[in-house]
Write a protein that holds these residues in place. Structure first.
Motif: not given
Ligand code: TXA
Ligand code: MG
Length: 338
Positions: A3-5, A169
């Motif tokens: 997961t990319k924040t 995301y």
């Protein structure tokens, strides 16, 4: 998947939404902030993508999803026979914490509506949410971005706690303003009927539309609740929770603390105790609503065996929704005080 924040601090950061919006359009899951709670977004027109939402949350497939759009014009892409009440709501209360149930167009897959003929539609007030949806160019199905049964997320950290590596995301837009979910109102019946109390009160809706049937926990005239989500165990912390309700409930709450149990008290206003950890949720129903879900998650984190919540508010406005959520969190374990 990792997961990319993506942190959004101001409108100057909106360009950072381009990639997540493209990914959302192409069938990935993207969690995003709204003014109520964080949503777990999916392209509502792709049935396989929508199935992934149910898997990621562990959500029963008979519970339909709300479809989010960025403008009134886009409602017509997914709904038909739109009644005048809907126009009034769109004109006066949107964008805002309200969801309307309308008849669906064929373009909306059965996975979104749990096979039903209606679709729940919402135009969120959060600009970040609307910008993301607009950039994606598609209607976005989004339940609250929590694991089913857990408190809804009001901060990006909460989404990460529940859905790390299950979404592409997470858009971090800070803390949600309202803190509890939107009001769901069914406009396919006459008079309109509130299926879930939320950020917009019954009083506000009645002023605008005339007669509106208030929320009833279980519809007596039908076997199944019309908003299926309301029948499930919800928002529950791990510890045993009790609500103390009434203007002067504090003294009874304090008496109920058991010294040999790790106890967290959710207070309304400042309170100092030796026998328990206190989380002050705020003096007004608005503040309390905003802080409730975060407080429940923190109580879990602290390993609370008992959670005692002080609820001194009477009724009306957002208090109806707050009571609904807090009663559910406590599994109906409420002590009415004088
Ligand atoms: O504030 C909100 O509404 C948040 C944010 C993310 O927008 N979303 C949210 O979604 O709370 P969810 O899936 O956690 O709750 C949606 C509720 C459920 O109780 C569901 O049963 C009901 O809306 N619902 C969805 N579609 C419906 C429909 N067609 N008819 C009746 N109820 C519906
Ligand atoms: Mg939910």
């Amino acid at each position: 998947m990792s997961t990319k924040t993506v942190k959004i601090n101001s409108i100057y950061d909106y360009k950072k939404l381009l990639e997540p919006a493209e990914s959302l359009k192409n069938g990935d899951l993207v969690a995003f902030p709204t003014e109520t709670v964080y949503g777990l977004g999916a392209n509502a027109l792709l049935s396989d993508t929508v199935k992934k939402v149910f898997e990621a949350k562990g959500r029963p497939s008979d519970n339909p999803l709300i479809v989010h759009v960025s403008s009134v014009e886009d409602v017509e892409r997914i709904a038909k026979n739109i009644p005048p009440e809907a126009d009034k709501i769109f004109k006066n209360l949107c964008p805002g914490p309200i969801t309307v149930v309308l008849f669906k167009k064929d373009i909306v897959p059965d996975e979104v509506t749990a096979g039903g003929k209606t679709v729940a539609v919402r135009i969120p007030e959060s600009e970040i949410a609307r910008e993301l949806i607009k950039l994606s160019g598609v209607p976005v199905a989004a339940p609250s971005a929590n694991t089913s049964g857990r408190p809804s997320p009001t901060k990006a950290e909460h989404v990460l706690e529940d859905l790390k590596d299950k979404v592409e995301y997470i858009i971090d837009g800070g803390e949600c303003r309202v803190g509890i979910e939107s009001t769901v109102v069914d406009l396919t019946v006459s008079p309109p009927r509130i299926l879930r109390p939320g950020g917009v009160s019954h009083e506000t809706l009645s002023e605008l539309l005339g007669e509106v049937t208030g929320y009833a926990p279980c519809d007596s005239d039908e076997n199944a609740p019309k908003s299926p989500g309301m029948k499930y165990k919800h928002y529950a912390p791990k510890g045993k929770m009790t609500v103390f309700e009434g203007k002067n409930c504090r003294s009874e709450l304090v008496k109920a603390i058991e010294n040999d149990k790790k106890t967290v008290v959710l207070s309304s206003g400042e309170l100092i105790l030796d026998s328990a950890t206190v989380i002050n949720c705020g003096k007004t129903p608005e503040e309390y609503s905003k802080n409730l879900f975060n407080a429940l998650r923190r109580a879990d984190e602290m390993g609370a065996e008992c959670i005692l919540a002080e609820l001194p508010f009477s009724s009306g406005g957002i208090t109806t929704a707050l009571k609904n959520r807090i009663y559910k969190s406590a599994g109906g374990n409420v002590v009415l005080c004088k």
